[in-house]
Design an enzyme around this catalytic site. Structure first.
Site, mmCIF file in Angstrom:
data_model
loop_
_atom_site.group_PDB
_atom_site.id
_atom_site.type_symbol
_atom_site.label_atom_id
_atom_site.label_comp_id
_atom_site.label_asym_id
_atom_site.label_seq_id
_atom_site.Cartn_x
_atom_site.Cartn_y
_atom_site.Cartn_z
ATOM 1 N N ASP A 21 0.828 -1.208 0.000
ATOM 2 C CA ASP A 21 0.000 0.000 0.000
ATOM 3 C C ASP A 21 0.862 1.258 0.000
ATOM 4 O O ASP A 21 1.955 1.255 0.562
ATOM 5 C CB ASP A 21 -0.916 -0.022 1.234
ATOM 6 C CG ASP A 21 -2.072 0.950 1.119
ATOM 7 O OD1 ASP A 21 -2.319 1.480 0.015
ATOM 8 O OD2 ASP A 21 -2.731 1.196 2.148
ATOM 9 N N ASN A 23 1.555 3.324 -2.895
ATOM 10 C CA ASN A 23 2.216 3.712 -4.155
ATOM 11 C C ASN A 23 1.793 5.107 -4.601
ATOM 12 O O ASN A 23 2.607 5.922 -5.024
ATOM 13 C CB ASN A 23 1.861 2.736 -5.282
ATOM 14 C CG ASN A 23 2.458 1.368 -5.093
ATOM 15 O OD1 ASN A 23 3.243 1.163 -4.180
ATOM 16 N ND2 ASN A 23 2.083 0.432 -5.945
ATOM 17 N N GLY A 24 0.481 5.342 -4.528
ATOM 18 C CA GLY A 24 -0.070 6.619 -4.989
ATOM 19 C C GLY A 24 0.456 7.774 -4.158
ATOM 20 O O GLY A 24 0.920 8.793 -4.696
ATOM 21 N N THR A 67 -10.407 -6.582 -6.139
ATOM 22 C CA THR A 67 -11.675 -6.451 -6.870
ATOM 23 C C THR A 67 -12.086 -4.977 -6.899
ATOM 24 O O THR A 67 -12.530 -4.458 -7.922
ATOM 25 C CB THR A 67 -12.771 -7.288 -6.166
ATOM 26 O OG1 THR A 67 -12.269 -8.600 -5.935
ATOM 27 C CG2 THR A 67 -14.034 -7.352 -6.985
ATOM 28 N N ASN A 69 -10.208 -2.416 -6.825
ATOM 29 C CA ASN A 69 -9.318 -1.582 -7.660
ATOM 30 C C ASN A 69 -9.869 -1.352 -9.075
ATOM 31 O O ASN A 69 -9.455 -0.417 -9.761
ATOM 32 C CB ASN A 69 -7.912 -2.182 -7.760
ATOM 33 C CG ASN A 69 -7.084 -2.029 -6.506
ATOM 34 O OD1 ASN A 69 -6.150 -2.785 -6.261
ATOM 35 N ND2 ASN A 69 -7.422 -1.055 -5.677
ATOM 36 N N TRP A 70 -10.817 -2.198 -9.515
ATOM 37 C CA TRP A 70 -11.422 -1.971 -10.833
ATOM 38 C C TRP A 70 -12.123 -0.616 -10.886
ATOM 39 O O TRP A 70 -12.368 -0.068 -11.960
ATOM 40 C CB TRP A 70 -12.423 -3.071 -11.184
ATOM 41 C CG TRP A 70 -11.820 -4.411 -11.491
ATOM 42 C CD1 TRP A 70 -11.961 -5.550 -10.767
ATOM 43 C CD2 TRP A 70 -10.996 -4.776 -12.622
ATOM 44 N NE1 TRP A 70 -11.272 -6.591 -11.359
ATOM 45 C CE2 TRP A 70 -10.675 -6.142 -12.496
ATOM 46 C CE3 TRP A 70 -10.488 -4.059 -13.714
ATOM 47 C CZ2 TRP A 70 -9.874 -6.822 -13.422
ATOM 48 C CZ3 TRP A 70 -9.695 -4.729 -14.638
ATOM 49 C CH2 TRP A 70 -9.403 -6.093 -14.485
HETATM 50 C C1 FPP Z 1 -1.303 0.134 -3.604
HETATM 51 O O1 FPP Z 1 -0.939 1.476 -3.604
HETATM 52 C C2 FPP Z 1 -0.802 -0.601 -4.746
HETATM 53 C C3 FPP Z 1 -1.544 -1.239 -5.713
HETATM 54 C C4 FPP Z 1 -3.011 -1.233 -5.689
HETATM 55 C C5 FPP Z 1 -0.926 -1.936 -6.834
HETATM 56 C C6 FPP Z 1 0.286 -2.729 -6.532
HETATM 57 C C7 FPP Z 1 1.083 -2.904 -7.751
HETATM 58 C C8 FPP Z 1 2.434 -2.934 -7.834
HETATM 59 C C9 FPP Z 1 3.324 -2.870 -6.678
HETATM 60 C C10 FPP Z 1 3.096 -3.010 -9.153
HETATM 61 C C11 FPP Z 1 3.147 -4.283 -9.879
HETATM 62 C C12 FPP Z 1 3.039 -5.522 -9.123
HETATM 63 C C13 FPP Z 1 3.496 -6.703 -9.577
HETATM 64 C C14 FPP Z 1 3.215 -7.923 -8.782
HETATM 65 C C15 FPP Z 1 4.282 -6.841 -10.813
HETATM 66 P P1 FPP Z 1 -2.084 2.546 -3.772
HETATM 67 O O2 FPP Z 1 -2.208 2.872 -5.206
HETATM 68 O O3 FPP Z 1 -3.322 2.063 -3.117
HETATM 69 O O4 FPP Z 1 -1.494 3.771 -3.000
HETATM 70 P P2 FPP Z 1 -2.287 4.859 -2.146
HETATM 71 O O5 FPP Z 1 -2.931 4.137 -1.009
HETATM 72 O O6 FPP Z 1 -1.201 5.772 -1.699
HETATM 73 O O7 FPP Z 1 -3.278 5.509 -3.051
#
Ligand code: FPP
Length: 240
Positions: A21, A23-24, A67, A69-70
């Site tokens: 969790d 990334n964003g 699910t 995330n769609w």
């Molecule tokens: C959560 O961060 C992350 C995800 C929903 C996607 C995870 C994907 C990867 C790490 C890349 C590729 C993975 C593989 C297995 C090749 P968020 O977007 O919910 O972040 P936020 O909570 O800050 O918005």
């Protein structure tokens, strides 16, 4: 570098599950689009897998796409799917070389064709590997999985009196996989968010502040150390 000599090799969890969790937020804080965070999240996936293989963790499950995330903006969903395909294509040789078996749980048929096809090819080509099982949860949610299990149990015509924990476990997508003993979630959120709800009944939960793209092998090792401290105290006094 963390010292892993103080990790008890006899008390390494067989199954570690990770909610990747943040990334964003990681990307936004650096003034970039959210997708930039997903791109860098791949490096963290490599680090987690390296940590797991080095310690002999047999199963590593990563919550890669839920699910729910769609419902994200179309561009972000497409970018995530593209990233998944590219990563699988690029990494499959290395996975094989490291004896890693790739698997997936979730509504795989809901993925775009190219993504599903590459995923299935990589799963097949690593099927005989005997090292760590890298399990990607894709288009996955625990409630979806439980609904599917109930449908399948009902349609199999089993007697209600015969339904027990084993019957339910055997109808989940994790049927031949031991339950996770440790769940790690990054980004400071302290929730389980529809991830392996049945399977984590007895798991230790480990929450860390770092965002996923900053996760490194040392973080994996720290989580294992924390797990071992908790295990050692289980049912005993602090002096024992
Ligand atoms: C959560 O961060 C992350 C995800 C929903 C996607 C995870 C994907 C990867 C790490 C890349 C590729 C993975 C593989 C297995 C090749 P968020 O977007 O919910 O972040 P936020 O909570 O800050 O918005």
């Amino acid at each position: 570098m963390t010292d892993i000599s103080d990790i008890d090799q006899n008390n390494v969890p067989a199954h570690v599950a990770i909610i990747m969790d943040g990334n964003g937020r990681w990307a936004r804080e650096k003034g970039h689009e959210r997708v930039f965070g997903h791109l860098h999240g791949v490096e963290a996936v490599r680090a987690a897998l390296k940590g797991a293989t080095e310690l002999g963790v047999k199963y590593l499950t990563l919550y890669a796409f839920s699910t729910e995330n769609w419902n994200r903006p179309k561009e972000e969903v497409e970018a995530l799917m593209d990233l998944l395909v590219q990563t699988i294509v690029r990494e499959v040789k290395d996975l094989d070389k490291n004896n890693v078996r790739l698997r997936a749980i979730g509504a795989i048929d809901a993925l775009p064709d190219s993504c599903r096809d590459e995923l299935k090819a990589a799963i097949e080509s690593t099927a005989n590997n005997t090292g760590t099982n890298l399990i990607l949860a894709l288009s996955y949610s625990a409630r979806w999985e439980i609904i599917e299990a109930v449908k399948s149990i009902v349609s199999s015509g089993i007697n209600p009196e015969e339904v027990n924990e084993k019957v339910i476990s055997d109808h989940l997508s994790t049927k031949d996989i031991p339950d996770p003993e440790l769940v790690i979630r990054t980004s400071g959120e302290q929730r389980v968010s529809n991830f392996l709800l049945w399977q984590i009944a007895y798991a230790e939960l480990y929450f860390m502040k770092k965002y996923w793209p900053d996760f490194r092998e040392v973080d994996f090792q720290e989580a294992i150390k924390e797990f071992q401290k908790r295990q050692r105290r289980f049912g005993k006094t602090a002096e024992q």
